[in-house]
Design a protein around this motif. Structure first.
Motif, short mmCIF file in Angstrom:
data_model
loop_
_atom_site.label_atom_id
_atom_site.label_comp_id
_atom_site.label_asym_id
_atom_site.label_seq_id
_atom_site.Cartn_x
_atom_site.Cartn_y
_atom_site.Cartn_z
N SER A 1 0.71 -1.14 0.18
CA SER A 1 0.07 -0.08 -0.04
C SER A 1 0.75 1.30 -0.03
O SER A 1 2.09 1.26 0.47
N THR A 2 0.34 2.40 -0.57
CA THR A 2 1.05 3.63 -0.81
C THR A 2 0.68 4.52 0.37
O THR A 2 -0.46 4.45 1.06
N VAL A 3 1.20 5.64 0.43
CA VAL A 3 0.95 6.69 1.19
C VAL A 3 -0.35 7.34 0.84
O VAL A 3 -1.36 7.42 1.61
N ALA A 4 -0.67 7.31 -0.26
CA ALA A 4 -2.06 8.11 -0.86
C ALA A 4 -3.11 6.88 -0.59
O ALA A 4 -4.35 7.25 -0.19
N GLN A 5 -2.77 5.71 -0.56
CA GLN A 5 -3.84 4.59 -0.35
C GLN A 5 -4.29 4.52 1.24
O GLN A 5 -5.32 4.72 1.68
N ALA A 6 -3.29 4.93 2.25
CA ALA A 6 -3.39 5.17 3.50
C ALA A 6 -4.17 6.32 3.75
O ALA A 6 -5.00 6.37 4.78
N LEU A 7 -4.01 7.44 3.24
CA LEU A 7 -4.51 8.49 3.37
C LEU A 7 -6.20 8.32 3.11
O LEU A 7 -7.02 8.98 3.93
N GLN A 8 -6.46 7.79 1.95
CA GLN A 8 -8.07 7.47 1.40
C GLN A 8 -8.67 6.66 2.44
O GLN A 8 -9.67 6.86 2.68
N ALA A 9 -7.81 5.50 2.87
CA ALA A 9 -8.55 4.70 3.59
C ALA A 9 -8.81 5.10 5.21
O ALA A 9 -9.55 4.68 5.82
N SER A 10 -8.01 6.46 5.46
CA SER A 10 -8.01 6.70 6.91
C SER A 10 -9.38 7.70 6.98
O SER A 10 -9.76 7.83 8.27
N GLY A 11 -9.67 8.18 5.90
CA GLY A 11 -11.07 9.18 6.16
C GLY A 11 -10.63 10.62 6.80
O GLY A 11 -11.47 11.33 6.63
N LEU A 12 -9.48 10.76 6.95
CA LEU A 12 -9.05 12.04 7.24
C LEU A 12 -8.95 13.11 6.49
O LEU A 12 -9.60 14.24 6.73
N LEU A 13 -8.84 12.96 5.34
CA LEU A 13 -8.96 14.08 4.22
C LEU A 13 -10.47 14.32 3.94
O LEU A 13 -10.44 15.83 4.29
N ALA A 14 -11.33 13.19 3.99
CA ALA A 14 -12.80 13.79 3.81
C ALA A 14 -13.17 14.56 5.07
O ALA A 14 -13.85 15.55 5.06
N LYS B 1 9.69 13.00 7.42
CA LYS B 1 10.40 13.14 6.28
C LYS B 1 9.47 13.26 5.16
O LYS B 1 8.70 12.15 4.98
N ALA B 2 9.57 14.22 4.30
CA ALA B 2 8.75 14.40 3.37
C ALA B 2 8.77 13.04 2.17
O ALA B 2 9.80 12.76 1.84
N ARG B 3 7.62 12.73 1.88
CA ARG B 3 7.57 11.60 1.07
C ARG B 3 6.39 11.83 -0.04
O ARG B 3 5.46 12.47 0.31
N PRO B 4 6.67 11.26 -1.39
CA PRO B 4 5.60 11.52 -2.47
C PRO B 4 4.53 10.53 -2.13
O PRO B 4 4.58 9.55 -1.37
N LEU B 5 3.22 10.71 -2.73
CA LEU B 5 2.03 10.00 -2.31
C LEU B 5 2.26 8.50 -2.83
O LEU B 5 1.60 7.72 -2.42
N ASP B 6 3.25 8.56 -3.71
CA ASP B 6 3.17 7.03 -4.34
C ASP B 6 4.32 6.23 -3.43
O ASP B 6 4.78 4.99 -3.88
N THR B 7 4.69 6.59 -2.43
CA THR B 7 5.69 6.05 -1.61
C THR B 7 4.89 4.68 -0.97
O THR B 7 3.82 4.64 -0.40
N VAL B 8 5.58 3.57 -1.12
CA VAL B 8 5.17 2.23 -0.63
C VAL B 8 5.48 2.28 0.94
O VAL B 8 6.82 2.36 1.46
N LEU B 9 4.43 1.91 1.73
CA LEU B 9 4.68 1.76 3.13
C LEU B 9 5.24 0.68 3.78
O LEU B 9 5.09 -0.48 3.02
N ARG B 10 5.87 0.93 5.02
CA ARG B 10 6.62 -0.24 5.52
C ARG B 10 5.63 -0.46 7.06
O ARG B 10 4.98 0.34 7.35
N PRO B 11 5.90 -1.80 7.57
CA PRO B 11 5.01 -1.96 8.81
C PRO B 11 5.33 -0.99 9.67
O PRO B 11 6.42 -0.46 10.07
N ASN B 12 4.36 -0.47 10.58
CA ASN B 12 4.36 0.46 11.74
C ASN B 12 4.85 1.86 11.16
O ASN B 12 5.31 2.66 12.12
#
Length: 105
Positions: free
Chosen positions: A34-47, A64-75
């Motif tokens: 999953s990416t940063v963008a997918q986590a943001l969408q799933a969280s509901g925080l943006l809406a 650390k600034a990261r682009p929206l397509d950054t793949v996430l790691r555990p935790n």
């Protein structure tokens, strides 16, 4: 959930501070890859806070600034940052001046 399914998931946290001393945090379990963008969408925080998932959004992972397509790691902790309203150096100067006036007066 069997062990194979558990290994294919990762736990992350998404955080946003809408105002000083306020933090809205959401813990998520997402598929590996999953990416940063997918986590943001799933969280509901943006809406919830009226934010758009676009290039104007300032985000990072663990400060650390990261682009929206950054793949996430555990935790990982995905952070959404508010735009600065005052330059940090100017804010320090203002606090110093106020502190000096409070001691005199």
């Amino acid at each position: 959930m069997d062990p194979a399914e558990a290994q294919a998931m990762l736990d992350v946290e998404v955080a946003y501070s809408p105002a000083p001393r306020q933090v809205d945090r959401v813990s998520l379990t997402l598929p590996v890859g999953s990416t940063v963008a997918q986590a943001l969408q799933a969280s509901g925080l943006l809406a919830r806070h009226g934010l758009a998932l676009d290039d104007t959004l300032s985000v990072g992972v663990w400060m650390k600034a990261r682009p929206l397509d950054t793949v996430l790691r555990p935790n990982d902790r995905v952070e959404v940052w508010r735009p600065l309203t005052v330059d940090p150096k100017e804010a320090r100067c203002q606090r110093y001046r106020k502190q000096k006036v409070d001691k005199v007066g």
